[in-house]
Design an enzyme around this catalytic site. Structure first.
Site, short mmCIF file in Angstrom:
data_model
loop_
_atom_site.label_atom_id
_atom_site.label_comp_id
_atom_site.label_asym_id
_atom_site.label_seq_id
_atom_site.Cartn_x
_atom_site.Cartn_y
_atom_site.Cartn_z
N HIS A 168 0.87 -1.18 0.00
CA HIS A 168 0.00 0.00 0.00
C HIS A 168 0.91 1.23 0.00
CE1 HIS A 168 -3.71 -1.99 2.12
NE2 HIS A 168 -4.02 -1.74 0.85
N CYS A 262 -2.19 2.91 9.20
CA CYS A 262 -3.23 1.97 8.75
C CYS A 262 -4.37 1.88 9.76
CB CYS A 262 -2.68 0.57 8.57
SG CYS A 262 -1.27 0.43 7.51
N1 ARG Z 1 -3.76 -7.14 6.56
C1 ARG Z 1 -4.14 -5.92 5.92
C2 ARG Z 1 -4.07 -6.10 4.42
O1 ARG Z 1 -3.20 -6.78 3.95
C3 ARG Z 1 -3.31 -4.77 6.39
C4 ARG Z 1 -3.79 -3.45 5.90
C5 ARG Z 1 -2.88 -2.32 6.21
N2 ARG Z 1 -3.46 -1.08 5.84
C6 ARG Z 1 -2.82 -0.08 5.24
N3 ARG Z 1 -3.46 1.03 5.07
N4 ARG Z 1 -1.63 -0.21 4.76
O2 ARG Z 1 -4.88 -5.60 3.67
#
Ligand code: ARG
Length: 276
Positions: A168, A262
């Site tokens: 991300h 996050c």
């Molecule tokens: N386990 C989640 C995923 O893989 C973690 C999300 C993390 N969120 C972020 N905004 N980076 O989607």
């Protein structure tokens, strides 16, 4: 219509959080999170933000949606509109209905993406000044970012994410103020790096070891920056620019591939954002 008199952030308690599937390289079902420790770490983050003058709003946790704690992925906030996410991976797709309900119950204008595109909200779309930086390939589609920018009427810079660990945009890029940001260079391709360096004059590069501590996944509240522990070089760089870092252990959430940023969604607009 929502209205704000102070910085406002949405968080969701980790009541049903856990490592139940594997959709990024950080997650392994053999490395379970500890429920009590996760709760305590989440609490500390919540209280730290409260002490910085943030109004914290809560989204109820839902059984079967362990990643709902990562409210950054609910959508992209723009004034009183939320552009809802469409998740790439099936285990998270049930979150969108919860997010849509939470926002529409509180008077927000909720907008769904046109069919065929994935988009994971503030995880992959961050304003720095009046420009929307968008991470694409691993979770979000470039077409979705272009569509969003057309709705908003802003410039978009799509940045291809090349390292699956930094899947991300908010794991490798963090706007601090208009014209200033933290980034992890190896997460981008040459074109992306050139665009970032061209548009954001003050970039702080983080070291690999600190990137892996989610140094870039920080929450900015005015001149305060809240982040995971174990990032001393970034902390020093921030202090050198007049920011005050606040470290809090978020190790239980790193197991899912997430950290401070996050776990939060800024509802009144990020400090670095200058909206059209
Ligand atoms: N386990 C989640 C995923 O893989 C973690 C999300 C993390 N969120 C972020 N905004 N980076 O989607």
């Amino acid at each position: 219509m929502p209205s704000f008199s102070q910085p406002t952030i949405l968080m969701c308690p980790p009541d049903h959080y856990g490592i139940e599937y594997e959709i990024n390289p950080w997650m392994s079902r053999t490395r379970a999170s500890d429920a009590n420790r996760a709760r305590a770490q989440w609490r500390s983050l919540f209280e730290m933000l409260e002490q910085l003058g943030v109004d914290l709003q809560r989204q109820p946790a839902v059984p079967g949606l362990p990643d709902l704690v990562f409210t950054a992925n609910a959508g992209l906030i723009w004034h009183s509109t939320v552009f809802l996410s469409r998740f790439r991976h099936a285990p998270r797709q049930g979150e969108t209905e919860q997010d849509a309900t939470w926002f529409s119950d509180r008077g927000w204008n909720t907008i769904e993406l046109p069919p065929g595109w994935d988009f994971e909200g503030a995880g992959d779309a961050l304003f720095c000044g009046d420009t929307l930086f968008g991470g694409y390939l691993i979770r979000s589609d470039a077409g979705a970012l272009q569509w969003l920018a057309r709705q908003i009427g802003c410039r978009v810079i799509p940045l291809q994410l090349v390292d699956p660990c930094y899947y991300h945009l908010d794991t490798c890029f963090c706007p601090l103020a208009p014209g200033a940001a933290i980034y992890y260079p190896p997460a981008f391709d040459d074109y992306g790096l050139a665009a970032l360096r061209d548009i954001v004059p003050d970039l702080i590069a983080v070291e690999p070891a600190e990137a892996a501590r989610f140094a870039c996944n920080a929450v900015v509240v005015g001149r305060h920056v809240v982040l995971n522990t174990g990032c001393p070089q970034l902390e020093a760089a921030l202090r050198g620019r007049g920011f005050t870092p606040h470290a809090t252990d978020l190790g239980e959430f790193i197991k899912a591939g997430g950290s401070a940023k996050c776990l939060t969604l800024r509802l009144d607009g990020e400090d670095a954002a200058v909206w059209p």
